[in-house]
Motif scaffolding. Structure first.
Motif: not given
Length: 323
Positions: A97, A315, A323
């Motif tokens: 993350s 995330n 990403y």
């Protein structure tokens, strides 16, 4: 997942974070390590389930192999947004993350500050002051009505767009999955960039470094930009071809460039970038502000709460997309 994970805090100064972790999650066994060297031995002895890690000395020498090795954790929480220092990894073996969004407002301020540096001709005024010269014909360049191209409309790109809109700029941008976005007039796919370079008065690079973005801004892209365009790079070193930029600046093709990231960091003392006029060079610091480290760690603690409650983490980074 376990209710009592062992956590390794890998930063240049883990003590404040270990203290905060003890307050937030008492009873969890945690350890800190403040160097790149020796991390493998710490992992082998401590066997953490989770590692919070920051590339505090850059990518060069970062102990990637140790973190992703046999004694590495099941979850690596990166304290910054970029993860190219870890790529590639096996998403089936380890979850990675990041802290995307934590520094976006600060980076956006850096971007606008760099742009204003050139549009207000701060260097020219400084030279006039040294020469004690009063330039009666000096003109300011307003941002209102200018077109800003944001390459990468993630957290940082969106923060830049909001501030650009306040200046009355037209904002266009790219993202992998185009969709209407607040403060952005036009959203395009990345493959539309060849037709966008020449439309922008200002171009901001804010994409991750992945195979598809390495060398994205090459000699051809730079020559397609307006001759008086401003370029700001807050992405990752390698997205912009440094040698091509040097050639463009030497031929006077761009009005100015602000670079916060470089292919090699620290920037070597013999780099021709140091000797260029109309260039701002900063040591990968656009995201660094007082308190950023603890703010990033606070985001990790929120995510740790998800882990402890057996809830999905946020995330999470796709190693293929970066990403």
């Amino acid at each position: 997942m376990t209710n009592a994970p062992r956590i390794l805090v890998h930063t240049s100064d883990p003590a404040p974070m270990l203290e905060r972790l003890a307050e937030a999650a008492p009873g969890i066994e945690a350890r800190g390590h403040d160097d790149y060297e020796g991390l493998g031995a710490v992992l082998a002895e401590f066997r953490p389930d989770i590692a919070y890690s920051v590339a505090f000395r850059g990518r060069e020498g970062y102990p990637r192999e140790a973190l992703l090795g046999a004694h590495g954790p099941r979850w690596i929480a990166v304290g910054g947004a970029g993860v190219d220092h870890l790529t590639p990894w096996d998403a089936g073996a380890v979850t990675v993350s990041n802290a995307a969004g934590v520094a976006a407002p600060m980076i956006a301020e850096y971007v606008l500050g760099a742009v204003l540096h050139f549009t207000l001709d701060i260097d020219g005024m400084a030279a006039d002051r040294v020469a004690r010269h009063w330039e009666r014909t000096r003109l300011m360049t307003p941002l209102k009505g200018k077109t800003l191209l944001i390459v990468g409309l993630g957290h940082t790109g969106q923060a830049v767009a909001a501030r650009a809109r306040a200046f009355g700029m037209k904002v266009i941008g790219t993202r992998a999955r185009p969709q209407p976005m607040e403060n952005v007039d036009e959203v395009h796919p990345a493959d539309a960039l060849p037709g966008l370079w020449g439309k922008a008065d200002i171009t901001v690079l804010s994409v991750p470094l992945v195979p598809g973005t390495r060398g994205l801004v090459n000699a051809r892209a730079l020559m397609a930009m307006k001759r008086d365009a401003i370029l700001v790079d807050v992405s990752r070193g390698g997205v912009l071809d440094g040698a091509a930029l040097v050639n463009s600046m030497r031929t006077g093709h761009l009005r100015g460039a602000a670079l916060d990231v470089f292919e090699t960091e620290p920037l070597p003392s013999d780099s021709p970038l140091w000797g260029l006029d109309r260039v701002i060079l900063s040591p990968h610091c656009s995201a660094v502000y007082e308190g950023w480290a603890m703010r990033s760690f606070a985001l990790f603690l929120d995510n740790l709460g998800h882990w402890l409650r057996n809830e999905p983490l946020f995330n999470i980074v796709d190693p293929q997309r970066g990403y």
